[in-house]
Design a protein around this motif. Structure first.
Motif, PDB file in Angstrom:
ATOM      1  N   PRO A 131      -8.544  -8.338  -1.849  1.00 30.58           N
ATOM      2  CA  PRO A 131      -8.626  -8.649  -0.418  1.00 30.58           C
ATOM      3  C   PRO A 131      -9.668  -7.790   0.283  1.00 30.58           C
ATOM      4  O   PRO A 131      -9.981  -6.676  -0.158  1.00 30.58           O
ATOM      5  N   ARG A 132     -10.181  -8.278   1.385  1.00 30.30           N
ATOM      6  CA  ARG A 132     -11.248  -7.580   2.115  1.00 30.30           C
ATOM      7  C   ARG A 132     -10.774  -6.294   2.795  1.00 30.30           C
ATOM      8  O   ARG A 132     -11.596  -5.514   3.250  1.00 30.30           O
ATOM      9  N   LYS A 133      -9.473  -6.077   2.898  1.00 29.47           N
ATOM     10  CA  LYS A 133      -8.994  -4.857   3.557  1.00 29.47           C
ATOM     11  C   LYS A 133      -9.271  -3.608   2.720  1.00 29.47           C
ATOM     12  O   LYS A 133      -9.176  -2.499   3.222  1.00 29.47           O
ATOM     13  N   ASP A 163       0.852  -1.192   0.000  1.00 30.81           N
ATOM     14  CA  ASP A 163       0.000   0.000   0.000  1.00 30.81           C
ATOM     15  C   ASP A 163       0.889   1.244   0.000  1.00 30.81           C
ATOM     16  O   ASP A 163       2.029   1.211   0.495  1.00 30.81           O
ATOM     17  N   ILE A 164       0.362   2.329  -0.546  1.00 32.12           N
ATOM     18  CA  ILE A 164       1.159   3.553  -0.598  1.00 32.12           C
ATOM     19  C   ILE A 164       1.343   4.108   0.816  1.00 32.12           C
ATOM     20  O   ILE A 164       0.458   4.005   1.667  1.00 32.12           O
ATOM     21  N   LEU A 201      -4.623  -0.066  -7.211  1.00 36.84           N
ATOM     22  CA  LEU A 201      -3.221  -0.399  -7.457  1.00 36.84           C
ATOM     23  C   LEU A 201      -2.950  -1.877  -7.221  1.00 36.84           C
ATOM     24  O   LEU A 201      -2.157  -2.487  -7.937  1.00 36.84           O
ATOM     25  N   TRP A 202      -3.622  -2.470  -6.242  1.00 38.00           N
ATOM     26  CA  TRP A 202      -3.445  -3.899  -5.986  1.00 38.00           C
ATOM     27  C   TRP A 202      -3.870  -4.721  -7.197  1.00 38.00           C
ATOM     28  O   TRP A 202      -3.178  -5.639  -7.619  1.00 38.00           O
ATOM     29  N   SER A 262      -7.924   4.320   0.393  1.00 37.44           N
ATOM     30  CA  SER A 262      -8.166   2.874   0.386  1.00 37.44           C
ATOM     31  C   SER A 262      -8.574   2.393  -1.008  1.00 37.44           C
ATOM     32  O   SER A 262      -8.158   1.319  -1.447  1.00 37.44           O
ATOM     33  N   VAL A 263      -9.401   3.187  -1.686  1.00 38.91           N
ATOM     34  CA  VAL A 263      -9.824   2.828  -3.038  1.00 38.91           C
ATOM     35  C   VAL A 263      -8.608   2.809  -3.964  1.00 38.91           C
ATOM     36  O   VAL A 263      -8.434   1.877  -4.752  1.00 38.91           O
TER      37      VAL A 263
END
Length: 149
Positions: free
Chosen positions: A57-59, A6-7, A44-45, A38-39
């Protein structure tokens, strides 16, 4: 490429001004807006992993939310600026991979050309007992239950 993460706060400070701020709803009904950071991490993921949107993922926020914002950012050119800011030269590779995975929709011109083409008839079924083709629909024959008048 390095494994995805994550950034961090410093990266977020660089790209936050590039992302359009969503206006809050005028009515206080419904689900609150998802956190933009988060979006972005979810988008990016997906871009980095090559996975499907539904495999997120749910995170992260719901994949529908991430995909909807991805499309808006991509179409407005914001995503390209964000990717350049975060990844520099590597952003070209990520963007081209994502473009290759995106579904392409027919333009209105292609649709009109396809509509102008002659309709294709249903293929006839060959019946070895007779040399004539049998209609494709089973309801094309007269009903044996109707009485002749």
């Amino acid at each position: 490429m390095n494994p995805y993460r994550d950034i961090n706060d410093e990266e977020w400070q660089r790209v936050a001004p590039l992302l359009p701020e969503l206006r809050p709803r005028s009515e206080l009904r419904g689900r609150p807006l998802a956190n933009t950071r988060s979006v972005l991490n979810g988008v990016l993921w997906v871009m980095y992993s090559g996975a499907t949107w539904s495999a997120m993922p749910r995170k992260y926020p719901s994949y529908q939310t991430c995909h909807r914002r991805f499309k808006a950012w991509y179409e407005s050119g914001v995503l390209k600026c964000v990717m350049d800011q975060l990844f520099g030269a590597a952003s070209e590779e990520l963007c081209s991979m994502m473009e290759a995975r995106m579904r392409t929709h027919m333009s209105t011109e292609e649709k009109s050309v396809q509509a102008d083409a002659a309709p294709v008839a249903a293929p006839a079924v060959y019946n070895p007992a007779s040399a004539e083709p049998v209609p494709a629909s089973p309801f094309a024959f007269p009903s044996p239950f109707k009485h002749a008048a």
